[in-house]
Write a protein that holds these residues in place. Structure first.
Motif, PDB file in Angstrom:
ATOM      1  N   THR A   1      30.461  20.260  -3.948  1.00 13.50           N
ATOM      2  CA  THR A   1      30.578  18.983  -3.244  1.00 13.50           C
ATOM      3  C   THR A   1      31.953  18.362  -3.471  1.00 13.50           C
ATOM      4  N   ALA A   2      32.467  18.468  -4.683  1.00 11.99           N
ATOM      5  CA  ALA A   2      33.814  17.947  -4.959  1.00 11.99           C
ATOM      6  C   ALA A   2      34.839  18.623  -4.063  1.00 11.99           C
ATOM      7  N   HIS A   3      34.721  19.931  -3.911  1.00 16.26           N
ATOM      8  CA  HIS A   3      35.642  20.655  -3.033  1.00 16.26           C
ATOM      9  C   HIS A   3      35.480  20.182  -1.589  1.00 16.26           C
ATOM     10  N   ASP A   4      34.226  19.955  -1.169  1.00 18.93           N
ATOM     11  CA  ASP A   4      33.978  19.475   0.196  1.00 18.93           C
ATOM     12  C   ASP A   4      34.598  18.102   0.426  1.00 18.93           C
ATOM     13  N   LEU A   5      34.505  17.223  -0.560  1.00 14.14           N
ATOM     14  CA  LEU A   5      35.092  15.883  -0.411  1.00 14.14           C
ATOM     15  C   LEU A   5      36.585  15.976  -0.146  1.00 14.14           C
ATOM     16  N   ALA A   6      37.248  16.884  -0.842  1.00 19.44           N
ATOM     17  CA  ALA A   6      38.685  17.080  -0.623  1.00 19.44           C
ATOM     18  C   ALA A   6      38.935  17.787   0.707  1.00 19.44           C
ATOM     19  N   ARG A   7      38.136  18.809   1.003  1.00 17.62           N
ATOM     20  CA  ARG A   7      38.318  19.576   2.241  1.00 17.62           C
ATOM     21  C   ARG A   7      38.115  18.706   3.477  1.00 17.62           C
TER      22      ARG A   7
END
Length: 77
Positions: free
Chosen positions: A35-41
């Motif tokens: 989810t952290a990666h998705d927030l940045a992506r």
């Protein structure tokens, strides 16, 4: 995801400078890095300053992140 965005909005978060940034809240790594990666992506969060690859820097909300939080009731899960 909302809890992570709220922590970023409260200036409690850091992220690593990388193409798949890790997110830390209150100095502790998040258990949901997908989810952290998705927030940045999805460009909901971003590093507040430049840093070396792998360095932790303060995380901030983008305009889209602010808009998303504003659209969701504060008591939503």
């Amino acid at each position: 995801m909302l809890a992570m965005l709220r922590a970023v909005s409260q200036h409690r978060a850091e992220m690593t400078c990388s193409c798949e940034p890790d997110l830390y809240i209150d100095g502790v790594t998040c258990c949901d890095q997908v989810t952290a990666h998705d927030l940045a992506r999805y460009r909901l969060i971003h590093p507040m300053r430049l840093g070396a690859i792998g360095q932790r820097v303060p995380a901030g909300l983008t305009a889209a992140g602010h808009a998303l939080l504003a659209a969701v009731p504060a008591d939503a899960a």
